[in-house]
Design an enzyme around this catalytic site. Sequence first.
Site, PDB file in Angstrom:
ATOM      1  N   ALA A   1       3.639  72.744  10.876  1.00 20.39           N
ATOM      2  CA  ALA A   1       2.533  71.896  11.318  1.00 20.39           C
ATOM      3  C   ALA A   1       1.264  72.297  10.588  1.00 20.39           C
ATOM      4  CB  ALA A   1       2.332  72.019  12.833  1.00 20.39           C
ATOM      5  N   ASP A   2       0.342  71.347  10.527  1.00 21.92           N
ATOM      6  CA  ASP A   2      -0.972  71.650   9.968  1.00 21.92           C
ATOM      7  C   ASP A   2      -2.022  70.866  10.746  1.00 21.92           C
ATOM      8  OD1 ASP A   2      -2.358  73.072   7.624  1.00 21.92           O
ATOM      9  OD2 ASP A   2      -3.277  71.087   7.621  1.00 21.92           O
TER      10      ASP A   2
END
Length: 202
Positions: free
Chosen positions: A69-70
């Site tokens: 994830a970012d």
Amino acid sequence: MKPLPLILASSSPRRLTLLKQIGIVPDQVVPPDIDETPAHDELPRPYAQRMARAKAAAIASSDHLVLAADTVVAAGRRILPKADSGEQVRACLTLLSGRRHRVMTAIVLMNPPVAQPDLSPDIGRQRTERLVESIVTFNRLTEAQIEAYVATREGEGKAGGYAINGQAAGFVRFLSGSHSGVVGLPLFETAQLLRGVGWQLP
């Protein structure tokens, strides 16, 4: 059928804590080593998606699922930095004071490649993605509030220079979207992706 084991591709302790909150304990946690510099004129949404994909690809496994994830904090078209100093925390909070901003978290779940001899290992690799966008509005902050928050050092290492799951929660006048997504991992969407590959969740 038992689901494939899971690698969390992250250096963020918050994402691990969030996963445990919904009963998911990864088999491994591996911080990805990638260049997180935005490209020239890159917009927040495609940047978040590119980073999540790059993190998943950096840890790609032949026999594990990989979750990456970012999270990006954006003021208009501007990507705010992951603050690395009190000075950057101060600059971010000054910019966000009294205004609305967006927080985007892209998540990627990468399956192992389908076994096919004579093909590249990445051929047949399946990737599912989601991007969750939330709107956050801060109250107008006084200089004293900003300085007090800078002194906690809580915002260092955080996108946008603040942690909504910490003392900065007291700055939030309005939030629309996913609270866990602002923290760093939208749990509803993550759970949906994992259910889709066989994980049994409450």
